[in-house]
Design an enzyme around this catalytic site. Structure first.
Site, short mmCIF file in Angstrom:
data_model
loop_
_atom_site.label_atom_id
_atom_site.label_comp_id
_atom_site.label_asym_id
_atom_site.label_seq_id
_atom_site.Cartn_x
_atom_site.Cartn_y
_atom_site.Cartn_z
N ASP A 99 0.86 -1.18 0.00
CA ASP A 99 0.00 0.00 0.00
C ASP A 99 0.90 1.24 0.00
O ASP A 99 1.84 1.32 0.79
CB ASP A 99 -0.87 -0.01 1.27
CG ASP A 99 -2.26 0.52 1.02
OD1 ASP A 99 -2.37 1.60 0.42
OD2 ASP A 99 -3.25 -0.13 1.45
N ASP A 200 -3.17 4.76 -2.24
CA ASP A 200 -4.22 5.35 -1.42
C ASP A 200 -4.66 6.72 -1.94
O ASP A 200 -3.80 7.58 -2.18
CB ASP A 200 -3.66 5.49 0.01
CG ASP A 200 -4.72 5.79 1.03
OD1 ASP A 200 -5.54 4.91 1.31
OD2 ASP A 200 -4.73 6.92 1.58
N GLU A 257 -6.49 3.93 -5.79
CA GLU A 257 -7.78 4.14 -5.13
C GLU A 257 -8.25 5.54 -5.48
O GLU A 257 -7.53 6.51 -5.24
CB GLU A 257 -7.61 3.99 -3.62
CG GLU A 257 -8.97 3.99 -2.91
CD GLU A 257 -8.94 4.54 -1.50
OE1 GLU A 257 -9.86 4.23 -0.74
OE2 GLU A 257 -8.01 5.31 -1.15
N HIS A 330 -11.41 -2.99 3.48
CA HIS A 330 -11.28 -2.60 4.89
C HIS A 330 -12.04 -1.33 5.24
O HIS A 330 -12.12 -0.95 6.40
CB HIS A 330 -9.80 -2.43 5.23
CG HIS A 330 -9.18 -1.27 4.49
ND1 HIS A 330 -9.00 -1.28 3.12
CD2 HIS A 330 -8.74 -0.06 4.91
CE1 HIS A 330 -8.48 -0.14 2.74
NE2 HIS A 330 -8.31 0.63 3.81
N ASP A 331 -12.57 -0.62 4.23
CA ASP A 331 -13.34 0.61 4.49
C ASP A 331 -14.84 0.39 4.30
O ASP A 331 -15.62 1.32 4.53
CB ASP A 331 -12.93 1.71 3.49
CG ASP A 331 -11.50 2.17 3.69
OD1 ASP A 331 -11.01 2.16 4.84
OD2 ASP A 331 -10.86 2.55 2.69
C1 NOJ Z 1 -8.33 5.30 2.05
C2 NOJ Z 1 -8.01 4.14 2.92
O1 NOJ Z 1 -8.49 2.97 2.33
C3 NOJ Z 1 -8.63 4.41 4.26
O2 NOJ Z 1 -8.59 3.29 5.10
C4 NOJ Z 1 -7.92 5.60 4.86
O3 NOJ Z 1 -8.57 5.96 6.05
C5 NOJ Z 1 -7.91 6.80 3.92
N1 NOJ Z 1 -7.65 6.45 2.56
C6 NOJ Z 1 -6.88 7.79 4.34
O4 NOJ Z 1 -5.60 7.26 4.13
#
Ligand code: NOJ
Length: 561
Positions: A99, A200, A257, A330-331
């Protein structure tokens, strides 16, 4: 015909290390735990492992706040553990994707420590500092994690920008030195032998100069600054520079992302001739069950919206970009609880969603625990939750007078801790995740839902996922076939085809707990049929002209045409 590459043919498995497997009893997953479970992952059949951040971090946002990009987080182990993990993965023919979190660092990073010292510090310009405006923040942007996106720092009487938490200051990509630092640290990991990066919020790195105010909604204190930092003016220039200086020198895979990315933007990011990234994570399908302003405003999913959206992406990137395929991470909440049924038809519906996703065109991502059908969790008290986004939102809404019970319902549906409860390995205490006290409680359903119960069981979700992955290796059409939607108006059945040369896949999935009648369109022609996979026992020779689909039934046929 699509260009052939290994990353299109791969299946990726995402590990959230904190919650995967603890080997030293501190309640936090670690690298040795991942190494210990590599045979499980090999048995599942995945090709690539994406590790959520494992770098040194004060863990304000569980590792997405990095204080040293070249060190391993102490709780997770040492660099020697990481080297060992990589070599064991490569021994098994698996690849590693790290990541890359470079829209922001931690405020505990040395760069920021220097930067905040004085206005003439050489690191000052590594971050985005501005004087206040009329005794207030420099602009009205809201942080993704609630409140203002600016924090005042007394030392130099200025504010710094943080699109996420106060401990995640945004890096200033306008500064060529910052970009060079990022390219150097990427090269550091590539030289150690990694096989890719997940980047990210990478489409946030270029901000519109002047950082204009966002449009303030009535009754709100802060506004979304997204139009001024998503897909900003220099984003393609930055990614092309990164590609030229780093990515193009290695045979790796990259996924960016990108909240708020459109199909046209995604084409520009992933087009084979663009020299930027291989694929992006888009979010449109993750927003279909939310109200217009925020994810916490929970709405039921309308299947027609999903069809329309997925089809737009499948057709939009066909031949000109590449899709990533995911229904949770994970989000995001657990897909079986969110889009299907984690009760009566738990196993059937988890398999149905897996079928739906893996048969689409793109690279599929499996989020840890998805392969055993892990579900959302409902803790009684807000004190049991750990996620900064959830906790900040709760506080803000309570202060605004919203009833706590109502907020808890949103957290049950959408909170990020749903995905972060520890991996359920077996039915021993704490699901075999740790011998200590887990950092976040285990989902109490681990006695019924755990890996030990499913590995080797021919009817389990795990075994079904093994089959899905195996099919991908056997049938090129699953990777490269073009997609077409069938029955666009059917309210409960999502059916589509994939076509490659003289072969066709017919994918039929029932997204409801009611029996649904599938009828083959009149003009649909084929010569022979072969059932490739199904989540109920069915006779493969049964006519496909009309199929009475059972609750959450899924079938895939290979047809010759
Ligand atoms: C996206 C990530 O997937 C998330 O977990 C994170 O809180 C935010 N970006 C900030 O890095």
């Amino acid at each position: 015909m699509e260009n052939k590459t290994w990353w299109k043919e791969s299946v990726v498995y995402q590990i959230y290390p904190r919650s995967f497997k603890d080997t030293n009893g501190d309640g936090i997953g670690d690298l040795k735990g991942i190494t210990e479970k590599l045979d499980y992952l090999k048995d599942l059949g995945v090709d690539v492992i994406w590790l959520s951040p494992v770098y040194e971090s004060p863990n304000d946002d569980n590792g997405y706040d990095i204080s040293n990009y070249r060190e391993i987080m102490k709780e997770f182990g040492t660099m020697a553990d990481w080297d060992e993990l990589l070599s064991h993965m490569h021994d098994r023919g698996m690849k590693l994707m790290m990541d890359l979190v470079v829209n922001h660092s931690s405020d505990e990073h040395e760069w920021f420590q220097q930067s905040r010292k004085s206005k003439d510090n050489p690191y000052r310009d590594y971050y985005i500092w501005r004087p206040g405006k009329d005794g207030k923040e420099p602009n009205n942007w809201e942080s993704v994690f609630s409140g203002s996106a600016w924090k005042y720092d007394e030392q130099t009487d200025e504010y710094f920008l943080h699109l996420f938490s106060k401990k995640q200051p945004d890096l200033n990509w306008e500064n060529p030195q910052v970009r060079q630092e990022v390219y150097d640290l990427m090269t550091f990991w590539l030289k150690k032998g990694i096989d890719g990066f997940r980047m990210d919020v990478i489409n946030f790195i270029s901000k519109v100069p002047g950082l204009p105010d966002g449009e303030l909604q009535e009754g709100k204190k802060y506004a979304s600054g997204a139009p001024y930092y998503m897909n900003g003016p220099r984003i393609h220039e930055f990614l092309q520079e990164m590609n030229q200086q780093v990515l193009s020198k290695y045979d790796i895979m990259t996924v960016g992302e990108m909240p708020g990315v459109t199909v046209d933007e995604a084409k520009a990011y992933t087009g084979a001739d663009r020299n930027e990234l291989n694929m992006v994570f888009q979010f449109e399908h993750m927003d279909l069950d939310s109200g217009p302003t925020e994810k916490w405003d929970v709405r039921p999913l309308n299947l027609l919206d999903l069809k329309q959206n997925i089809t737009k992406w499948q057709k939009g990137l066909e031949g000109s970009g590449w899709n990533s395929l995911y229904l949770n991470n994970h989000d995001q909440p657990r897909m079986v609880s969110r889009f299907a049924d984690d009760g009566e038809y738990w196993a059937e519906s988890a398999k149905m969603l897996g079928t739906f996703l893996h048969m689409l065109q793109g690279t599929p991502y499996i989020y840890q625990g998805e392969e055993i059908g892990m579900t959302n969790v409902q803790f009684d008290s807000i004190d049991d939750y750990k996620d900064i986004e959830t906790l900040n939102m709760y506080k803000e809404k309570v202060e605004a007078g919203v009833e706590p019970e109502q907020i808890m319902q949103s957290i049950y549906a959408k909170g990020r801790d749903n995905a972060r409860t520890p991996m359920q390995w077996d039915d021993s205490e704490n699901a075999g995740f740790t011998t200590g006290t887990p950092w976040l409680s285990v989902n109490p359903n681990y006695h019924e839902i755990n890996a030990a119960k499913q590995v080797g069981d021919p009817n389990s979700i795990f075994t079904y996922y093994q089959q899905l992955i195996k099919l991908r290796k056997q049938h090129e059409i699953m990777v490269y076939g073009t997609y077409d939607l069938l029955l666009p108006e059917h309210p409960t059945i999502y059916a589509y085809t994939r076509i490659l040369d003289n072969e066709k896949l017919l994918v039929v999935t029932n997204f409801s707990k009611e029996t649904s009648l599938f009828e083959l369109p009149k003009d649909f022609s084929y010569k022979t049929q072969e059932l490739l996979i199904s989540n109920y026992q069915v006779d493969g020779n049964e006519s496909i002209e009309k199929i009475e689909l059972k609750p959450y039934e899924a079938r895939v046929y290979r047809l010759t045409i």
